[in-house]
Design an enzyme around this catalytic site. Structure first.
Site, PDB file in Angstrom:
ATOM      1  N   ASP A   1      13.858   6.866  -7.395  1.00 61.11           N
ATOM      2  CA  ASP A   1      13.100   6.556  -6.173  1.00 61.11           C
ATOM      3  C   ASP A   1      13.656   5.315  -5.478  1.00 61.11           C
ATOM      4  OD1 ASP A   1      11.151   7.192  -4.330  1.00 61.11           O
ATOM      5  OD2 ASP A   1       9.551   6.134  -5.366  1.00 61.11           O
TER       6      ASP A   1
ATOM      7  N   GLN B   1       0.854  -1.177   0.000  1.00 59.35           N
ATOM      8  CA  GLN B   1       0.000   0.000   0.000  1.00 59.35           C
ATOM      9  C   GLN B   1       0.890   1.228   0.000  1.00 59.35           C
ATOM     10  OE1 GLN B   1      -3.596   0.031   0.224  1.00 59.35           O
ATOM     11  NE2 GLN B   1      -3.370   2.211  -0.265  1.00 59.35           N
TER      12      GLN B   1
ATOM     13  N   PHE C   1      -0.348   6.603  -3.317  1.00 53.97           N
ATOM     14  CA  PHE C   1      -1.160   6.824  -4.506  1.00 53.97           C
ATOM     15  C   PHE C   1      -1.866   5.576  -5.021  1.00 53.97           C
ATOM     16  CE2 PHE C   1       2.346   9.946  -4.627  1.00 53.97           C
ATOM     17  CZ  PHE C   1       1.591  11.093  -4.463  1.00 53.97           C
ATOM     18  N   GLY C   2      -1.678   4.435  -4.365  1.00 53.50           N
ATOM     19  CA  GLY C   2      -2.337   3.235  -4.845  1.00 53.50           C
ATOM     20  C   GLY C   2      -1.991   2.032  -4.002  1.00 53.50           C
TER      21      GLY C   2
END
Length: 345
Positions: A181, A68, A71-72
């Site tokens: 990222d 989780q 954004f999604g």
């Protein structure tokens, strides 16, 4: 990465010497980024035409959550007719545009098959309230759950993970992209012994040269050039050196179980300031406490990846020259534990 950053396409190459300390682009680097951006636009246009329009529940049975994010979410599903197990990433329309969804979906597809990158399947789904796409399932969580606080990973596991991540990042860079990222939460683990890992989540990946400005607070993985006032008012051209910095911070975490600093800001974070003093002097008496227990080989590797100047920073491939050499001193767990409440711990 912190916050949402305003971004534009690859920039014009600056004149010789302009903004060199901020990672200026050569003509070849600029062309590589532009070609990657054009290829992604073409793939996005095609994918928009081939979206499956259906409710996810009609096609797939949800088994259990896998992850989780802001954004999604990612869930393990099975195909209702074939029984195939898949991972489904679902992004709500309230926080995701069609273009944003297509971009992340197509970046994953553009990377093809690589053993250390989660394989994306060419199935995008638009439902009434969400966009979704399918990937291979990776079932043993992310790397953060394997890193023991103030200990890290066993040295062999740390080197295995680093080698695989290096290969994945080089694969991304060879395609004119920058991952942007890298952190343990985006590294998925394939087995309980942490023998194999896979890089996931390409929502922040951008073509080389895309202009970027940091709008949120920096974190340990944020390269220092993103924290300074850029010489180019429109932003900093993204370079693979950003991934090299993040890889250096991640390797430090794997070896010690904590961050080397909270923010790479000399006037704000004393741990980062101590690192810069030691890096400049090379004297044993200046060695920061969090770095105790690492070997000279690890010092050389990390100081190269964590060079504050992006043009002098080691590329991620520099890792290859240090594999198989000890990164922690004999008899040291992973570096001395620091006092509770100190930065990044």
């Amino acid at each position: 990465m912190p916050g949402k950053q305003p971004e534009t396409g690859p920039t014009e190459a600056p004149e010789d010497g302009a903004a060199d300390s901020l990672g200026s682009l050569t003509a070849e680097e600029l062309q590589q980024g532009q070609e990657a951006a054009l290829a992604l636009e073409d793939r996005m246009a095609l994918s928009a035409q081939t979206l499956v329009r259906a409710e996810v529940e009609q096609l797939y049975q949800e088994v259990r959550p896998l992850g989780q994010g802001r954004f999604g979410r990612v869930v393990l599903v099975t195909h209702r007719k074939k029984g195939t197990s898949l991972a489904l990433k679902q992004l709500p329309k309230t926080s995701t545009s069609l273009r944003g969804f297509l971009y992340e979906f197509c970046v994953g597809l553009s990377l093809g098959t690589h053993p250390a990158i989660v394989a994306a399947y060419g199935i995008g789904i638009e439902s009434a309230n969400s966009y979704s796409f399918l990937t291979e399932p990776v079932l043993h969580g992310d790397l953060i759950t394997f890193i023991q606080p103030k200990v890290g990973l066993p040295q062999p596991a740390a080197q295995r993970c680093t080698e695989q991540l290096t290969s994945a990042l080089e694969h991304i860079h060879d395609r004119g992209l920058v991952y942007r990222d890298l952190k343990p939460e985006n590294v998925l683990v394939c087995d309980p012994a942490c023998q194999r890992i896979k890089l996931a989540d390409f929502g922040h990946t951008r073509p080389r040269g895309t202009l970027l400005r940091l709008t949120g607070p920096p974190i340990p993985y944020t390269a220092p050039e993103l924290c300074a006032s850029p010489l180019l008012p429109e932003g900093l051209p993204i370079q693979p050196a950003l991934d090299a910095w993040a890889l250096g911070v991640l390797v430090f975490c794997l070896l010690t179980g904590y961050f080397p600093w909270d923010q790479p800001l000399e006037d704000t974070d004393p741990f980062y300031e101590d690192f810069l003093v030691w890096r400049a002097s090379g004297q044993a008496q200046d060695r920061p406490q969090p770095w105790f227990g690492l070997t000279p080989a690890a010092d050389t590797l990390l100081c190269g990846l964590l060079d504050p100047h992006p043009r002098r920073r080691s590329p991620v491939g520099a890792i290859q020259g240090f594999l198989g050499r000890p990164w922690r001193q004999d008899g040291e767990a992973s570096g001395l534990a620091v006092e509770a409440g100190e930065g990044g711990r």
